[in-house]
Design a protein around this motif. Sequence first.
Motif, PDB file in Angstrom:
ATOM      1  N   TYR A 159       0.885  -1.116   0.005  1.00  0.00           N
ATOM      2  CA  TYR A 159      -0.344   0.375   0.514  1.00  0.00           C
ATOM      3  C   TYR A 159       1.003   1.185   0.027  1.00  0.00           C
ATOM      4  CZ  TYR A 159      -4.291  -2.175   0.892  1.00  0.00           C
ATOM      5  OH  TYR A 159      -5.809  -3.116   1.014  1.00  0.00           O
ATOM      6  N   LYS A 160       1.975   1.113   1.008  1.00  0.00           N
ATOM      7  CA  LYS A 160       3.037   2.494   0.582  1.00  0.00           C
ATOM      8  C   LYS A 160       3.216   2.649  -0.490  1.00  0.00           C
ATOM      9  CE  LYS A 160       4.983   4.856   4.837  1.00  0.00           C
ATOM     10  NZ  LYS A 160       6.062   4.523   5.707  1.00  0.00           N
ATOM     11  N   LEU A 183       2.245   1.696  -3.171  1.00  0.00           N
ATOM     12  CA  LEU A 183       1.529   2.124  -4.022  1.00  0.00           C
ATOM     13  C   LEU A 183       1.588   3.311  -3.951  1.00  0.00           C
ATOM     14  CD1 LEU A 183      -0.789  -1.112  -4.449  1.00  0.00           C
ATOM     15  CD2 LEU A 183       0.369   0.454  -6.164  1.00  0.00           C
ATOM     16  N   GLY A 184       2.050   4.346  -3.147  1.00  0.00           N
ATOM     17  CA  GLY A 184       1.549   5.694  -2.759  1.00  0.00           C
ATOM     18  C   GLY A 184       0.266   6.186  -2.206  1.00  0.00           C
ATOM     19  N   MET A 185       0.537   5.158  -0.633  1.00  0.00           N
ATOM     20  CA  MET A 185      -1.054   5.629   0.522  1.00  0.00           C
ATOM     21  C   MET A 185      -0.215   6.331   1.115  1.00  0.00           C
ATOM     22  SD  MET A 185      -3.421   2.748  -0.016  1.00  0.00           S
ATOM     23  CE  MET A 185      -4.951   2.894   1.384  1.00  0.00           C
ATOM     24  N   THR A 186      -0.039   7.258   1.985  1.00  0.00           N
ATOM     25  CA  THR A 186       0.049   7.390   3.159  1.00  0.00           C
ATOM     26  C   THR A 186      -0.316   6.543   4.480  1.00  0.00           C
ATOM     27  OG1 THR A 186      -1.784   9.281   3.658  1.00  0.00           O
ATOM     28  CG2 THR A 186      -0.052  10.437   1.839  1.00  0.00           C
ATOM     29  N   GLN A 233      -3.655   7.305   5.311  1.00  0.00           N
ATOM     30  CA  GLN A 233      -4.459   6.158   5.256  1.00  0.00           C
ATOM     31  C   GLN A 233      -4.345   4.503   5.116  1.00  0.00           C
ATOM     32  OE1 GLN A 233      -3.507   7.321   1.022  1.00  0.00           O
ATOM     33  NE2 GLN A 233      -5.469   8.172   0.307  1.00  0.00           N
TER      34      GLN A 233
END
Lengths: 758, 259
Positions: A662-663, A665-668, A671
Amino acid sequence: MLFTALAGKGSLEKPVHTLLRDLNAAEVTFTLDARAYDVEAVLNWWAEQAEVAALASPRAILAPPARPRSGDRELGSTILLTERSRDDTSIDSLRFQAGQETAAPKNSDIWIPSSLAAANELTIGDTLEVAVDGQVIMFTISAIVVDPQYSSGFLSPVRSWVAPGSLATFSRPGKLNEIQVSVALYEGASADALWDRFKAHLGGGFSGTALTRSTVLASYAQSIGILTALIMLFGVLALIVAVFIITSTVASDVTANYRNFGILKAIGFTPGNMLGAYLLQYAILAAVTTGLGFALGFLSTNALTSLMLSSIGGSLSPTVYGEAALPALPVLGLLIPIVAALVARRASRINAATAIRFGAPPTESSSTPWPNIVVAKGVGLPAVLALKELLTARARDLFDGVALTLTGAVILFAINVYQSTLDLGDNLPFWGLDGSDVRLTRDLSPAFGIAYERLREQLNDHREVATSGGILNAKASLLTQDQSSFDIDGHVIDGNLNHLGYLNLEGRNPQSSEEISIGYPLADRFGIALGETISLHLRGQRLEFRVVGIFQGTSNGGLFYRCTLSGAQRAVPFLEPSELILKLHDRSTRGDFIARLQQELGQAAQVETSEKLVESQLAQVAGGLGSVLSAIALSLLAIAGTSILNSTSMGIEESKRQLGVYKALGMTAGQIRGIKLCKALLLACLGAIAGALLYSTLATGLMNSMMHGAGMREFPLTTDHGRSLLMPALLAFIALLSAWIPSQRITRLPARELILSD
Amino acid sequence: MLLVSKTGSENLPRIVTCRDLRKEFVTAGKTTPIVSGVDLDVFEGDYTVLMGGSGSGKSTLLYLLSGLDKANAGTVSFAGEDLHKLSERAQAQLRREGMGFVFQAFNLIPTLSLIENVRLAGLLGNQDSLEATSMEILRDLDLADHASKRPGQLSGGQQQRGAIARALINNPRMLFADEPTGALNSAAGEAVLDLFDRLSTRGQSIFMVTHELRAACRGDRVLFMQDGGIKGDFRFADHPGKTTDRESLLFNWLTEQGW
Ligand SMILES: Nc1ncnc2c1ncn2[C@@H]1O[C@H](COP(=O)(O)OP(=O)(O)OP(=O)(O)O)[C@@H](O)[C@H]1O
Ligand SMILES: [Mg+2]
């Protein structure tokens, strides 16, 4: 919690027994009207009985009909002024909670029992104003004592001690006719048998009040029984939740260590070895937690005991707790490792080759096309991912859901049972009382009293009054099949019982003088059916009645009757109600009306709302019930919280790599954390809905069966929707909190560690 | 067909730059340097391969260059942005739009179907007409038939190509790959490498960590890492020769470096 429940019952009953024994409480206490009986002869009869160990010298008593006042407050119950003689030490000893311990109170001093002090917030030095025969006597409270018979707070009037010889000084001669006799028996003697013999000796009946130790115990047990049943129930629930948690922990542990198991197997571990390892691990855990639970159980039982028994100053002795709680020890000690072993069997069945190469098999779940992830644009990605996670829910999430559901149901239960008990003003008929709005207690003295008939006519002249009636509390003895007699309590009622709001479970209200209705515990106990004829001894006369109704009510535990005034007058023609009850056309104007009526009647009667009479007692029940239920609800809340905490942190541990992705992929981090929080919130919502459903299907039945022993078969449980909203709020709060704490780790871990963790 | 020949690095714009980059781990109170003072420029459009022995710090460097991990000292910039100076949120934003990641294995979200995995990344990258583009990219990678399957129902190679599809959905400036063929059998690995070739020819920048010779041969430039430092920098274009000889060419060079 199971410990508390098991121990609770034993621990709560034990101190009462011990207390009664330690203080040498009288087995039988009865009051005698000196005008009706030859006191000398009665005392002699008792002294001659073989079972009688001691007989206290008779005490003069006076029962003012009005409730005493302290300052500008009126107490919740009436008191029984009793002279304490200086040699009154062998029977009915007192335990001093506050104040100077002396042989007897000084003149104008009064000793009150702890329950009265606690319920009315009275302390040493407060004054009590008691109206006796039109004059107001001032007493100063000089001691607060544990009076074994009266400290339960369930008996009324409440015995309060005054100086010897003092009653005669402020009561007119000829008024002081009643005396109280206390009898102590030898160990093992039956008070009931003796009492029957006494009645037989008198010729079949005794008109006066009597209090045997079993009644005293029953008055304590009534509340204790309900509470322990409740705790027991939730103890079992807690156990189920504990099993859930262990199951999910072990299952997740097996999954997390899947590869290791494969390797262990490859280097020659047998399935038995691996099972043994788990068994050992959880046996140690079980030993530790059971020990801890045992200790915590002691603390909570102790807290509960002192809460419940504060009025008798009781406390829990470790041995009593030990005896009561010990049976639960092996159950818990064995249960945990057994559950763990059952789940861990999976570990022993691992295929070494696939385990080493691929780790745990992915949990196969059906694909969830709904919701289309593209909707996340509108509602937020974390919410949609959380929903997806929930839809492919693992057993663990289900457990969380179950825990939240139970918690939700119990919270609703606690809120509404408490509220319903407090709402008794609207529910008096359900509690076995009349449905009147206003109650008048007559002053029976010739100086101020108004004759009953005249008073009732005067009341009927008020246009606010819809119906009026009169009530007399009259003890009676039921003659049973084997010709022995059984003491019951009852109301003799003047007026139309239907109009006065009396309810029945079966049949109808008595109308003619030969008709009677009885409480269902009485009917059940003696197998009395509708239409049967029963014999009662009322004021020394034997009367026949036909049973036309069966009702519920908590008075005297449901061992209660209702008959008409004309019916009772067959025994005593001049019998008069001591109370009048009024039903108004418009209840909302009650306050004004009561004030005006009181003005009009002055000393002749005390006017108050109908629920006033039971308010303090029921508030006590509601308070006890409320605190126990909220304690249970809080523990369940804690369990649900722990369960979510547990599964969130295990979920993070197990799916670290996924979180790392997730991280990447650009999730903060916020999030990602949001997913866990949304999931917990969703679970809380589901739990709230399911909990509400569970509550609405089970609550009434549960409450009815719990109250059954106390004389209530249909508990008037009403749901307060406003306050019930507290439940979803609490669930959401605890769910968010318990997801928030472990998910902090997500923000701290660098993605590298997430993705490469293996 | 135009054969893009990538010669001197000076012709290409830099996309990732690091100076004196250091990373150490503390285990049991002992500090071990893993990346010790790396200076590196990675060029746009280049297919860069990072090789080195096990434990030499390859993965660590990749994570540092992409901002997934924080260095103890030194600077990293990606597309002109100093990663260490960006907020966490801005870094996330940069990853969404500028970087794609492919890892060794198992990196599709198991609760989402293949196409949802792709769309998840697209959503994060604020893609418009996501339904169409996600399907298109799957078709391009020969995965259209498996779009609604869950990762557990796909073969390793399919999963990995799915991960590549997911990494490409936002047209990243750089595709980071850490041993993308490491968990695949040779046929599936070959397919992934062919795909990388295709992407590279289209101009996609790739930074791939591998310890397989046959994978490394596909790149334009091979870096050799040892003891936390870049020990060698090899560019095929600097050694003109037959393509079939690439493997032995690289092997000889690596052996010189002490592989
Ligand atoms: N979180 C950490 N804590 C301590 N040491 C670490 C940590 N992560 C990596 N290391 C160590 O850093 C070194 C380099 O690790 P890294 O994963 O970068 O190596 P690698 O070159 O990718 O190796 P491989 O080819 O096996 O993947 C290893 O010796 C490893 O033990
Ligand atoms: Mg590596």
